[in-house]
Design a protein around this motif. Structure first.
Motif, mmCIF file in Angstrom:
data_model
loop_
_atom_site.group_PDB
_atom_site.id
_atom_site.type_symbol
_atom_site.label_atom_id
_atom_site.label_comp_id
_atom_site.label_asym_id
_atom_site.label_seq_id
_atom_site.Cartn_x
_atom_site.Cartn_y
_atom_site.Cartn_z
ATOM 1 N N CYS A 241 -16.227 -12.825 36.309
ATOM 2 C CA CYS A 241 -17.488 -12.522 35.622
ATOM 3 C C CYS A 241 -17.288 -11.421 34.588
ATOM 4 O O CYS A 241 -17.852 -11.485 33.488
ATOM 5 C CB CYS A 241 -18.557 -12.112 36.637
ATOM 6 N N ALA A 242 -16.491 -10.406 34.920
ATOM 7 C CA ALA A 242 -16.203 -9.346 33.952
ATOM 8 C C ALA A 242 -15.510 -9.915 32.725
ATOM 9 O O ALA A 242 -15.821 -9.546 31.582
ATOM 10 C CB ALA A 242 -15.335 -8.269 34.609
ATOM 11 N N PHE A 243 -14.597 -10.851 32.933
ATOM 12 C CA PHE A 243 -13.921 -11.513 31.812
ATOM 13 C C PHE A 243 -14.913 -12.330 30.984
ATOM 14 O O PHE A 243 -14.910 -12.280 29.747
ATOM 15 C CB PHE A 243 -12.815 -12.414 32.351
ATOM 16 N N ALA A 244 -15.782 -13.077 31.645
ATOM 17 C CA ALA A 244 -16.745 -13.934 30.944
ATOM 18 C C ALA A 244 -17.724 -13.114 30.124
ATOM 19 O O ALA A 244 -18.175 -13.553 29.060
ATOM 20 C CB ALA A 244 -17.499 -14.791 31.947
ATOM 21 N N ASN A 245 -18.064 -11.919 30.599
ATOM 22 C CA ASN A 245 -19.074 -11.091 29.924
ATOM 23 C C ASN A 245 -18.487 -10.165 28.864
ATOM 24 O O ASN A 245 -19.244 -9.511 28.139
ATOM 25 C CB ASN A 245 -19.813 -10.242 30.959
ATOM 26 N N ASP A 246 -17.186 -10.085 28.740
ATOM 27 C CA ASP A 246 -16.531 -9.155 27.821
ATOM 28 C C ASP A 246 -16.523 -9.733 26.416
ATOM 29 O O ASP A 246 -15.509 -10.201 25.909
ATOM 30 C CB ASP A 246 -15.104 -8.872 28.300
ATOM 31 N N LEU A 247 -17.705 -9.701 25.783
ATOM 32 C CA LEU A 247 -17.857 -10.360 24.488
ATOM 33 C C LEU A 247 -17.529 -9.455 23.302
ATOM 34 O O LEU A 247 -17.474 -9.925 22.165
ATOM 35 C CB LEU A 247 -19.289 -10.887 24.342
ATOM 36 N N ASN A 248 -17.315 -8.165 23.525
ATOM 37 C CA ASN A 248 -17.022 -7.238 22.426
ATOM 38 C C ASN A 248 -15.792 -6.391 22.742
ATOM 39 O O ASN A 248 -15.865 -5.159 22.788
ATOM 40 C CB ASN A 248 -18.233 -6.339 22.162
ATOM 41 N N PRO A 249 -14.647 -7.028 22.954
ATOM 42 C CA PRO A 249 -13.434 -6.266 23.259
ATOM 43 C C PRO A 249 -12.891 -5.592 22.011
ATOM 44 O O PRO A 249 -13.263 -5.947 20.892
ATOM 45 C CB PRO A 249 -12.485 -7.351 23.769
ATOM 46 N N PRO A 250 -11.988 -4.623 22.159
ATOM 47 C CA PRO A 250 -11.342 -4.020 20.983
ATOM 48 C C PRO A 250 -10.511 -5.069 20.250
ATOM 49 O O PRO A 250 -10.121 -6.090 20.838
ATOM 50 C CB PRO A 250 -10.465 -2.920 21.594
ATOM 51 N N PRO A 251 -10.218 -4.837 18.965
ATOM 52 C CA PRO A 251 -9.516 -5.853 18.162
ATOM 53 C C PRO A 251 -8.214 -6.342 18.782
ATOM 54 O O PRO A 251 -7.877 -7.527 18.677
ATOM 55 C CB PRO A 251 -9.270 -5.126 16.838
ATOM 56 N N ASP A 252 -7.473 -5.459 19.436
ATOM 57 C CA ASP A 252 -6.184 -5.879 19.992
ATOM 58 C C ASP A 252 -6.339 -6.689 21.275
ATOM 59 O O ASP A 252 -5.353 -7.215 21.806
ATOM 60 C CB ASP A 252 -5.280 -4.668 20.238
ATOM 61 N N LYS A 253 -7.567 -6.811 21.772
ATOM 62 C CA LYS A 253 -7.825 -7.593 22.980
ATOM 63 C C LYS A 253 -8.731 -8.794 22.697
ATOM 64 O O LYS A 253 -9.254 -9.417 23.610
ATOM 65 C CB LYS A 253 -8.490 -6.709 24.042
ATOM 66 N N PHE A 254 -8.915 -9.124 21.411
ATOM 67 C CA PHE A 254 -9.835 -10.200 21.044
ATOM 68 C C PHE A 254 -9.356 -11.534 21.593
ATOM 69 O O PHE A 254 -8.181 -11.879 21.493
ATOM 70 C CB PHE A 254 -9.972 -10.295 19.527
ATOM 71 N N ILE A 255 -10.280 -12.276 22.176
ATOM 72 C CA ILE A 255 -10.033 -13.635 22.637
ATOM 73 C C ILE A 255 -11.071 -14.531 21.990
ATOM 74 O O ILE A 255 -12.276 -14.242 22.052
ATOM 75 C CB ILE A 255 -10.108 -13.741 24.168
ATOM 76 N N HIS A 256 -10.629 -15.588 21.357
ATOM 77 C CA HIS A 256 -11.552 -16.489 20.673
ATOM 78 C C HIS A 256 -12.625 -16.954 21.653
ATOM 79 O O HIS A 256 -12.328 -17.277 22.819
ATOM 80 C CB HIS A 256 -10.790 -17.685 20.113
ATOM 81 N N PRO A 257 -13.888 -17.006 21.212
ATOM 82 C CA PRO A 257 -14.984 -17.393 22.121
ATOM 83 C C PRO A 257 -14.791 -18.741 22.804
ATOM 84 O O PRO A 257 -15.114 -18.889 23.984
ATOM 85 C CB PRO A 257 -16.209 -17.398 21.201
ATOM 86 N N VAL A 258 -14.275 -19.712 22.077
ATOM 87 C CA VAL A 258 -14.059 -21.027 22.687
ATOM 88 C C VAL A 258 -12.952 -20.943 23.730
ATOM 89 O O VAL A 258 -13.041 -21.562 24.803
ATOM 90 C CB VAL A 258 -13.724 -22.079 21.615
ATOM 91 N N VAL A 259 -11.922 -20.168 23.437
ATOM 92 C CA VAL A 259 -10.850 -19.957 24.413
ATOM 93 C C VAL A 259 -11.417 -19.320 25.686
ATOM 94 O O VAL A 259 -11.093 -19.721 26.805
ATOM 95 C CB VAL A 259 -9.730 -19.086 23.810
ATOM 96 N N ARG A 260 -12.287 -18.342 25.517
ATOM 97 C CA ARG A 260 -12.887 -17.661 26.676
ATOM 98 C C ARG A 260 -13.676 -18.657 27.528
ATOM 99 O O ARG A 260 -13.586 -18.657 28.759
ATOM 100 C CB ARG A 260 -13.793 -16.517 26.202
#
Length: 450
Positions: A241-260
């Protein structure tokens, strides 16, 4: 369903000399035709000149290791999941960005705002039906559609599964703007499985240690996956759930929304937190994640209907990801293709419906109809063709065309008798409704008059 484990990259590395390493490091993550091959696929292909199959596999896997993104999600042995983004995958994600994050856009009258609710209901029914059939529900699409549209009670286990999935998709739409919590996942599972489990008390509850859950191939009983231990599930759901809700990570931790969203889908399938209904819950949570991240077109498509066409590829994407160093790229490729096909299916449907409407309106406008339809009736029919489900009352028709009540009623009753309208109780009065297949009915009359 046999999937061969790949050979060890680390063992192969120890057998190579410096000259061989220099040759191998020129190989990228994918094949020359852009495919992210599994070992099962690579071992049957011709490797690049000068390389053995094992050398080629090592080189691709090494390139993948050097570009992968590590995730905060762990397998049952405590090792992290990861993924890579080769250019062909980024291209697929970009296509979904451009096509899936807006509204239904078309220059045709098939996508008017009046159609929105109808398209949503149609897609919800299709997803509910296809997702249920993937899990073994025995019913027909027509029976499922009639049950939901007529608000009747389900008559079989298969229909009950479809109705549950439909309600689950409605739940997802209603909660799309809320953070994901373990309680929400449990609520969703309860909706998906209510009245369909051998142990009814397990609806909305995590499996227990005594629940012997294994994923097996229904064709031969082969064990494909043994999920994590039951006592680890609460912590695993918290992390997910923490992973699913992490919609504003720092640039070096960005994960594409579709990938998430796709990873959320995968992890529910991997963890298998419930005794049954895991696949349906996983696919529903994919929709939740996509809608939460503003991919609004997802309301109108069905991924399960695409997965249903190639269930073996769906299962192999899971297996390859688990067997090959927890590399989720296999599953990402599979599901980006599924989403693209679903969106293209919607676009083709809209184009086809628009063409039907255009042909029907041309026929209505350009044919004398031997006095069968007057101009007021033609107006009702064209409105109904553009907006199935549109309603008209006698008073509304009378006022719009400035005719007597008797004339207005005769117009609508004539169309009712011709099978081109339906009558429905609305409050204390009656309304005449354009059926969902009005264009097909009119096309049938057109052919009959030709």
């Amino acid at each position: 369903m046999r999937v061969s484990p790949p050979p060890s990259v680390d063992e192969h590395l120890g057998r190579l000399d410096l000259e061989s390493l220099e040759l191998l490091f020129g190989v990228g993550m994918v094949s020359s035709d852009g495919q992210y091959l599994s070992w099962d696929e690579a071992r049957f292909r011709q490797p690049p000149s000068g390389l053995s199959t094992e050398d080629w596999w090592f080189a691709m896997r090494w390139a993948r290791r050097n570009s992968r993104t590590m995730l905060p999600l762990l397998d049952k042995a405590g090792k992290r999941f990861c993924f890579s983004e080769p250019p062909i995958l980024r291209s697929g994600l970009h296509w979904i960005d451009t096509q899936g994050s807006g509204q239904i856009l078309t220059e045709t009258p098939a996508a008017t705002s009046a159609q929105r609710d109808r398209y949503i209901m149609t897609s919800l029914i299709e997803e509910a039906f296809a997702s249920s059939v993937l899990e073994g529900a025995a019913t027909t699409r027509q029976a499922a559609r009639e049950m939901i549209r007529d608000h009747r009670e389900p008559r079989s286990l298969g229909e009950h599964m479809v109705l549950n999935n439909y309600r689950a998709m409605e739940f997802v739409r209603e909660h799309a703007n809320q953070p994901l919590t373990p309680a929400v996942i449990l609520d969703l599972h309860r909706i998906v499985t209510e009245g369909t489990l051998e142990k009814p008390e397990m609806a909305g509850r995590l499996r227990r240690a005594e629940d012997d859950v294994k994923v097996v191939d229904p064709r031969d009983g082969e064990v494909l996956h043994i999920p994590p231990a039951a006592d680890t599930l609460p912590k695993r759901l918290d992390t997910l759930c923490a992973f699913a809700n992490d919609l504003n990570p720092p640039p070096d931790k960005f994960i594409h929304p579709v990938v998430r969203a796709i990873i959320l889908h995968f992890m529910i399938g991997y963890d298998h937190p419930f005794v049954d209904g895991n696949g349906r819950t996983a696919r529903a949570l994919f929709y939740w994640s996509m809608l939460r991240q503003r991919y609004w077109l997802m309301e109108f498509i069905s991924i399960s209907s695409i997965i249903r066409r190639s269930p073996v590829q769906y299962a192999k994407a899971y297996l390859n990801s688990e067997l090959d160093e927890n590399d989720l790229t296999y599953f990402l490729f599979n599901q980006t293709k599924v989403v693209r096909l679903a969106i293209e299916g919607l676009q083709n449907y809209l184009t086809r419906k628009a063409r039907e409407i255009e042909l029907v309106e041309t026929w209505l406008d350009g044919t004398p109809h031997e006095g069968r339809f007057n101009h007021r009736q033609l107006d009702v029919l064209k409105t109904g063709a553009r907006s199935p489900g549109a309603q008209v009352t006698v008073d509304g028709h009378k006022n719009k065309h400035r005719v007597s009540y008797h004339t207005a009623r005769a117009d609508l009753e004539d169309l009712l008798a011709a099978g081109l309208l339906r009558k429905r109780q609305v409050g204390r009065g009656k309304a005449y409704v354009a059926p969902s297949d009005l264009t097909q009915r009119l096309q049938g009359r057109k052919k009959g008059s030709s």
